[in-house]
Design a protein around this motif. Structure first.
Motif, PDB file in Angstrom:
ATOM      1  N   THR A   1      32.616  27.654   7.003  1.00 15.44           N
ATOM      2  CA  THR A   1      31.280  27.785   7.587  1.00 15.44           C
ATOM      3  C   THR A   1      30.730  29.163   7.240  1.00 15.44           C
ATOM      4  OG1 THR A   1      31.998  28.744   9.684  1.00 15.44           O
ATOM      5  CG2 THR A   1      31.970  26.319   9.546  1.00 15.44           C
ATOM      6  N   ARG A   2      29.441  29.315   7.372  1.00 18.25           N
ATOM      7  CA  ARG A   2      28.831  30.622   7.120  1.00 18.25           C
ATOM      8  C   ARG A   2      29.381  31.666   8.097  1.00 18.25           C
ATOM      9  NH1 ARG A   2      25.426  26.671   5.783  1.00 18.25           N
ATOM     10  NH2 ARG A   2      24.282  26.880   3.817  1.00 18.25           N
TER      11      ARG A   2
ATOM     12  N   ARG B   1      21.431  33.286   5.759  1.00 16.98           N
ATOM     13  CA  ARG B   1      20.853  33.466   4.421  1.00 16.98           C
ATOM     14  C   ARG B   1      21.635  34.508   3.618  1.00 16.98           C
ATOM     15  NH1 ARG B   1      18.839  30.586   1.310  1.00 16.98           N
ATOM     16  NH2 ARG B   1      17.568  32.156   0.323  1.00 16.98           N
TER      17      ARG B   1
ATOM     18  N   ASP C   1      24.198  32.664   1.819  1.00 24.85           N
ATOM     19  CA  ASP C   1      23.557  31.825   0.805  1.00 24.85           C
ATOM     20  C   ASP C   1      23.142  32.645  -0.421  1.00 24.85           C
ATOM     21  OD1 ASP C   1      23.857  29.764   2.635  1.00 24.85           O
ATOM     22  OD2 ASP C   1      21.766  29.810   3.281  1.00 24.85           O
TER      23      ASP C   1
ATOM     24  N   THR D   1      28.152  23.268  -2.009  1.00 25.65           N
ATOM     25  CA  THR D   1      27.468  23.383  -0.721  1.00 25.65           C
ATOM     26  C   THR D   1      27.805  22.169   0.122  1.00 25.65           C
ATOM     27  OG1 THR D   1      25.628  24.573  -1.736  1.00 25.65           O
ATOM     28  CG2 THR D   1      25.221  23.563   0.422  1.00 25.65           C
ATOM     29  N   VAL D   2      28.263  22.416   1.344  1.00 25.18           N
ATOM     30  CA  VAL D   2      28.504  21.342   2.302  1.00 25.18           C
ATOM     31  C   VAL D   2      27.338  21.429   3.288  1.00 25.18           C
ATOM     32  CG1 VAL D   2      30.076  20.397   4.026  1.00 25.18           C
ATOM     33  CG2 VAL D   2      30.994  21.556   1.994  1.00 25.18           C
ATOM     34  N   ARG D   3      26.412  20.524   3.140  1.00 22.57           N
ATOM     35  CA  ARG D   3      25.161  20.589   3.909  1.00 22.57           C
ATOM     36  C   ARG D   3      25.383  20.789   5.397  1.00 22.57           C
ATOM     37  NH1 ARG D   3      20.065  18.048   2.117  1.00 22.57           N
ATOM     38  NH2 ARG D   3      20.075  18.417  -0.124  1.00 22.57           N
ATOM     39  N   ARG D   4      24.614  21.708   5.925  1.00 22.76           N
ATOM     40  CA  ARG D   4      24.573  22.038   7.338  1.00 22.76           C
ATOM     41  C   ARG D   4      25.887  22.619   7.868  1.00 22.76           C
ATOM     42  NH1 ARG D   4      19.943  19.836  10.009  1.00 22.76           N
ATOM     43  NH2 ARG D   4      21.083  20.238  11.917  1.00 22.76           N
TER      44      ARG D   4
ATOM     45  N   TYR E   1      30.340  26.157   2.674  1.00 21.77           N
ATOM     46  CA  TYR E   1      30.721  26.025   1.264  1.00 21.77           C
ATOM     47  C   TYR E   1      32.203  25.742   1.129  1.00 21.77           C
ATOM     48  CZ  TYR E   1      26.262  28.329   0.541  1.00 21.77           C
ATOM     49  OH  TYR E   1      24.933  28.638   0.567  1.00 21.77           O
TER      50      TYR E   1
END
Length: 114
Positions: free
Chosen positions: A62-63, A81, A84, A104-107, A110
């Motif tokens: 996760t971010r 961001r 990103d 990219t794993v949406r929402r 990565y």
């Protein structure tokens, strides 16, 4: 085993090699990355991000986990961001052949797929 030996045993490998066909070599000791034998210039955070991904292929990060693990912040800073932007720059530097390896794993975040 002494405390020093335990630290050495847990240290990440000096050179992270992906499968031979992959063409990416990460050397933690020299802090270099070679793509198809050519050294690429990465910033401190780009290098750490790539090494983090390569050490844990296929794992979704996760971010928040990336900000904590790579940036070293305990809590999420900003709106995601920052991660990103760094991933986009890293993909650009890896080139057309390898940029798709950072998925990219949406929402969520990565993952790295060798």
């Amino acid at each position: 085993m002494t405390a020093g030996a335990a630290v050495l045993a847990e240290s990440p490998p000096r050179v992270l090699r992906l499968p031979a066909a992959e063409g990416i070599r990460v050397d933690r000791e020299r802090r270099t990355v070679h793509v198809d034998g050519t050294e690429i210039d990465l910033t401190y955070l780009e290098f750490e991000l790539l090494a983090h991904f390569v050490e844990q292929p296929h794992r979704v990060h996760t971010r928040v986990q990336l900000v904590s693990g790579v940036w070293g912040y305990g809590e999420h800073v900003g709106d995601g961001r920052t991660v990103d932007v760094h991933v986009a720059r890293l993909r650009r530097k890896l080139g057309a052949r390898y940029r798709a390896r950072i998925v990219t794993v949406r929402r969520v975040g990565y993952k790295y797929t060798p």
